[in-house]
Structure formats: C-alpha cells, structure tokens
Design a protein around this motif. Structure first.
Motif, PDB file in Angstrom:
ATOM      1  N   UNK A   1       0.935  -1.182   0.159  1.00 44.49           N
ATOM      2  CA  UNK A   1       0.156  -0.064   0.055  1.00 44.49           C
ATOM      3  C   UNK A   1       0.852   1.172  -0.022  1.00 44.49           C
ATOM      4  N   UNK A   2       1.933   1.218   0.708  1.00 44.05           N
ATOM      5  CA  UNK A   2       2.871   2.557   0.768  1.00 44.05           C
ATOM      6  C   UNK A   2       3.502   2.441  -0.723  1.00 44.05           C
ATOM      7  N   UNK A   3       3.830   1.532  -1.299  1.00 47.63           N
ATOM      8  CA  UNK A   3       4.513   1.473  -2.775  1.00 47.63           C
ATOM      9  C   UNK A   3       3.275   1.968  -3.795  1.00 47.63           C
ATOM     10  N   UNK A   4       2.082   1.828  -3.430  1.00 48.00           N
ATOM     11  CA  UNK A   4       1.174   2.334  -4.550  1.00 48.00           C
ATOM     12  C   UNK A   4       0.958   3.767  -4.214  1.00 48.00           C
ATOM     13  N   UNK A   5       1.046   4.147  -2.866  1.00 46.33           N
ATOM     14  CA  UNK A   5       0.987   5.634  -2.617  1.00 46.33           C
ATOM     15  C   UNK A   5       2.348   6.171  -3.198  1.00 46.33           C
ATOM     16  N   UNK A   6       3.250   5.879  -3.185  1.00 49.28           N
ATOM     17  CA  UNK A   6       4.574   6.424  -3.690  1.00 49.28           C
ATOM     18  C   UNK A   6       4.507   6.606  -5.264  1.00 49.28           C
TER      19      UNK A   6
ATOM     20  N   UNK B   1       2.927   9.619 -10.647  1.00 51.56           N
ATOM     21  CA  UNK B   1       2.038   9.858 -11.780  1.00 51.56           C
ATOM     22  C   UNK B   1       1.397  11.306 -11.739  1.00 51.56           C
ATOM     23  N   UNK B   2       0.835  11.702 -10.552  1.00 56.48           N
ATOM     24  CA  UNK B   2       0.135  12.889 -10.434  1.00 56.48           C
ATOM     25  C   UNK B   2       1.436  13.930 -10.534  1.00 56.48           C
ATOM     26  N   UNK B   3       2.509  13.931 -10.104  1.00 56.11           N
ATOM     27  CA  UNK B   3       3.561  14.857 -10.463  1.00 56.11           C
ATOM     28  C   UNK B   3       3.640  15.119 -12.149  1.00 56.11           C
ATOM     29  N   UNK B   4       3.603  14.105 -12.791  1.00 60.57           N
ATOM     30  CA  UNK B   4       3.433  14.323 -14.202  1.00 60.57           C
ATOM     31  C   UNK B   4       2.344  14.518 -14.865  1.00 60.57           C
TER      32      UNK B   4
ATOM     33  N   UNK C   1      -5.823  12.241 -10.604  1.00 60.88           N
ATOM     34  CA  UNK C   1      -5.914  11.423  -9.273  1.00 60.88           C
ATOM     35  C   UNK C   1      -6.445   9.984  -9.608  1.00 60.88           C
ATOM     36  N   UNK C   2      -7.475   9.942 -10.234  1.00 62.66           N
ATOM     37  CA  UNK C   2      -8.201   8.760 -10.373  1.00 62.66           C
ATOM     38  C   UNK C   2      -7.245   7.893 -11.238  1.00 62.66           C
ATOM     39  N   UNK C   3      -6.725   8.158 -12.434  1.00 57.80           N
ATOM     40  CA  UNK C   3      -6.065   7.553 -13.389  1.00 57.80           C
ATOM     41  C   UNK C   3      -4.771   7.096 -12.671  1.00 57.80           C
ATOM     42  N   UNK C   4      -4.242   8.074 -12.021  1.00 51.47           N
ATOM     43  CA  UNK C   4      -2.904   7.733 -11.215  1.00 51.47           C
ATOM     44  C   UNK C   4      -2.948   6.722 -10.216  1.00 51.47           C
ATOM     45  N   UNK C   5      -4.137   6.685  -9.395  1.00 52.31           N
ATOM     46  CA  UNK C   5      -4.350   5.795  -8.748  1.00 52.31           C
ATOM     47  C   UNK C   5      -4.640   4.356  -9.236  1.00 52.31           C
ATOM     48  N   UNK C   6      -5.243   4.334 -10.462  1.00 51.62           N
ATOM     49  CA  UNK C   6      -5.563   3.033 -11.316  1.00 51.62           C
ATOM     50  C   UNK C   6      -4.351   2.597 -11.724  1.00 51.62           C
ATOM     51  N   UNK C   7      -3.441   3.360 -12.477  1.00 50.85           N
ATOM     52  CA  UNK C   7      -2.108   3.080 -12.708  1.00 50.85           C
ATOM     53  C   UNK C   7      -1.093   2.384 -11.885  1.00 50.85           C
ATOM     54  N   UNK C   8      -1.332   3.191 -10.630  1.00 43.62           N
ATOM     55  CA  UNK C   8      -0.283   2.649  -9.438  1.00 43.62           C
ATOM     56  C   UNK C   8      -0.678   1.200  -8.949  1.00 43.62           C
ATOM     57  N   UNK C   9      -1.861   0.992  -8.996  1.00 43.80           N
ATOM     58  CA  UNK C   9      -2.313  -0.434  -8.425  1.00 43.80           C
ATOM     59  C   UNK C   9      -2.026  -1.558  -9.669  1.00 43.80           C
ATOM     60  N   UNK C  10      -2.118  -0.972 -10.701  1.00 46.37           N
ATOM     61  CA  UNK C  10      -1.892  -1.893 -11.998  1.00 46.37           C
ATOM     62  C   UNK C  10      -0.264  -2.160 -12.051  1.00 46.37           C
ATOM     63  N   UNK C  11       0.385  -1.104 -11.570  1.00 44.53           N
ATOM     64  CA  UNK C  11       2.049  -1.331 -11.635  1.00 44.53           C
ATOM     65  C   UNK C  11       2.504  -2.064 -10.461  1.00 44.53           C
ATOM     66  N   UNK C  12       1.724  -2.081  -9.244  1.00 42.04           N
ATOM     67  CA  UNK C  12       1.844  -3.003  -8.015  1.00 42.04           C
ATOM     68  C   UNK C  12       1.721  -4.309  -8.228  1.00 42.04           C
TER      69      UNK C  12
END
Length: 58
Positions: A14-19, A24-27, A31-42
């Motif tokens: 969960x910490x890795x997903x937040x990071x 993604x948000x910095x780029x 927010x919603x798309x960044x969250x989706x991509x982060x979970x997919x990456x994890x």
C-alpha cells in the motif's frame, strides 16, 4: 471478496502504491487515473495481493 477490495495487500504494498501514485500525479495524470495505474503497476511488480507459501515465485 469484491473486485477492487485492497484488504489483501500488505502495508508495504500500500505504501508503494501511494509512492507510485504520487509520481504519476507529479507528471500531470489525474488522481483517479494515477491511482488506477499505481495499483496496476504494483500488481505487475508483486503479482497481486498477499501470497502465502514459501517458494511461490520460480
């Protein structure tokens, strides 16, 4: 367990997903798309939620 339930993930995952999401948000990703991509990456990195048993990955 319903789809989208994150209870089977460890605190570390969960910490890795937040990071990842923050990156993604910095780029400029929403927010919603960044969250989706982060979970997919994890999921790609770890293979999904909490797994039990030694020697799972070969």
């Amino acid at each position: 367990m319903p789809r989208g339930d994150k209870s089977s993930y460890t605190d570390k995952q969960k910490r890795q997903v937040a990071h990842i999401e923050e990156g993604y948000e910095k780029r400029g990703v929403s927010h919603k798309e960044a969250e989706r991509r982060a979970w997919a990456t994890e999921n790609k990195i770890s293979g999904g939620g909490r797994k039990s048993g030694s020697g799972r990955k070969h």
